[in-house]
Design an enzyme around this catalytic site. Structure first.
Site, mmCIF file in Angstrom:
data_model
loop_
_atom_site.group_PDB
_atom_site.id
_atom_site.type_symbol
_atom_site.label_atom_id
_atom_site.label_comp_id
_atom_site.label_asym_id
_atom_site.label_seq_id
_atom_site.Cartn_x
_atom_site.Cartn_y
_atom_site.Cartn_z
ATOM 1 N N GLY A 46 0.575 -1.139 0.313
ATOM 2 C CA GLY A 46 -0.016 -0.035 0.171
ATOM 3 C C GLY A 46 0.215 1.551 0.051
ATOM 4 C CD GLN A 51 3.397 5.781 2.861
ATOM 5 O OE1 GLN A 51 2.390 4.929 2.099
ATOM 6 N NE2 GLN A 51 4.860 4.863 3.206
ATOM 7 C CB CYS A 88 5.759 1.677 7.051
ATOM 8 S SG CYS A 88 4.435 3.653 6.105
ATOM 9 C CG LEU A 89 6.630 0.925 0.993
ATOM 10 C CD1 LEU A 89 5.862 1.287 -0.563
ATOM 11 C CD2 LEU A 89 7.279 -0.199 1.056
ATOM 12 C CG HIS A 130 -0.324 0.782 7.364
ATOM 13 N ND1 HIS A 130 1.029 0.603 8.041
ATOM 14 C CD2 HIS A 130 0.201 1.684 6.330
ATOM 15 C CE1 HIS A 130 1.743 0.834 8.178
ATOM 16 N NE2 HIS A 130 2.450 1.365 6.485
ATOM 17 C CD GLU A 131 -0.872 2.404 2.875
ATOM 18 O OE1 GLU A 131 -0.601 3.396 2.208
ATOM 19 O OE2 GLU A 131 0.030 1.467 3.325
ATOM 20 C CG HIS A 134 0.690 6.271 5.681
ATOM 21 N ND1 HIS A 134 1.644 7.066 6.489
ATOM 22 C CD2 HIS A 134 0.760 5.268 5.630
ATOM 23 C CE1 HIS A 134 2.351 6.399 6.265
ATOM 24 N NE2 HIS A 134 1.741 5.193 6.178
HETATM 25 CO CO CO Z 1 2.970 3.164 5.190
#
Ligand code: CO
Length: 156
Positions: A46, A51, A88-89, A130-131, A134
């Site tokens: 995701g 991000q 997480c990226l 999770h997304e 953000h």
């Molecule tokens: Co993330």
């Protein structure tokens, strides 16, 4: 399409709240296409707009059966619980154990502004939550109960 620069830990944009998407135009579509490429490049599940430095309420998710684009998403219902490994990226190399709903029902707009409903279990439910976090400036480190140990990371 292009790979966008990933915002990572320490970048204060990650703690900011995103504003709604109001315009569904070529600029938005280019962004979504770039996000898709950026997520694939990093082998992610995701990716949220913030991000890649775009503070609007949108994210993409791909749990293995194609990318789903969520614009102005709302979580309608959650149920059950799963205790799962999460990363997480924007926090490369960091992993923890998070408690997430096992089932999520959400609604969102697609890239043309049309509303749709979607239900997800397991990884899909985890990824949506999770997304979604953000978009409110919440990162997974705020959610995890503990970080994984070196030994657990090796097994991963
Ligand atoms: Co993330």
């Amino acid at each position: 399409m292009a790979i966008r620069n990933m915002r990572t830990e320490g970048d204060e944009i990650l703690s900011k709240k995103s504003r709604p998407v109001e315009v569904f135009d070529q600029k938005l579509w280019d962004l979504l296409d770039d996000m898709k490429e950026t997520m694939a490049e990093h082998n992610g599940v995701g990716l949220a707009g913030v991000q890649v430095g775009y503070l609007r309420r949108l994210f993409i998710v791909d749990v293995g059966d194609g990318v789903v684009e969520f614009i102005n998403p709302q979580i309608l219902e959650t149920s059950g619980e799963q205790f799962v490994v999460e990363g997480c990226l924007s926090f490369p190399g960091k992993w923890g154990m998070a408690r997430r709903p096992a089932h999520v029902k959400a609604r969102a707009q697609d890239r043309n502004g049309n509303w749709f409903e979607i239900e997800g279990d397991d990884l899909m439910a985890q990824a949506i939550c999770h997304e979604y976090d953000h978009l409110d400036g919440i990162v997974f480190l705020d959610r995890i109960e503990r970080r994984l140990t070196e030994e657990e990371l090796k097994e991963l």
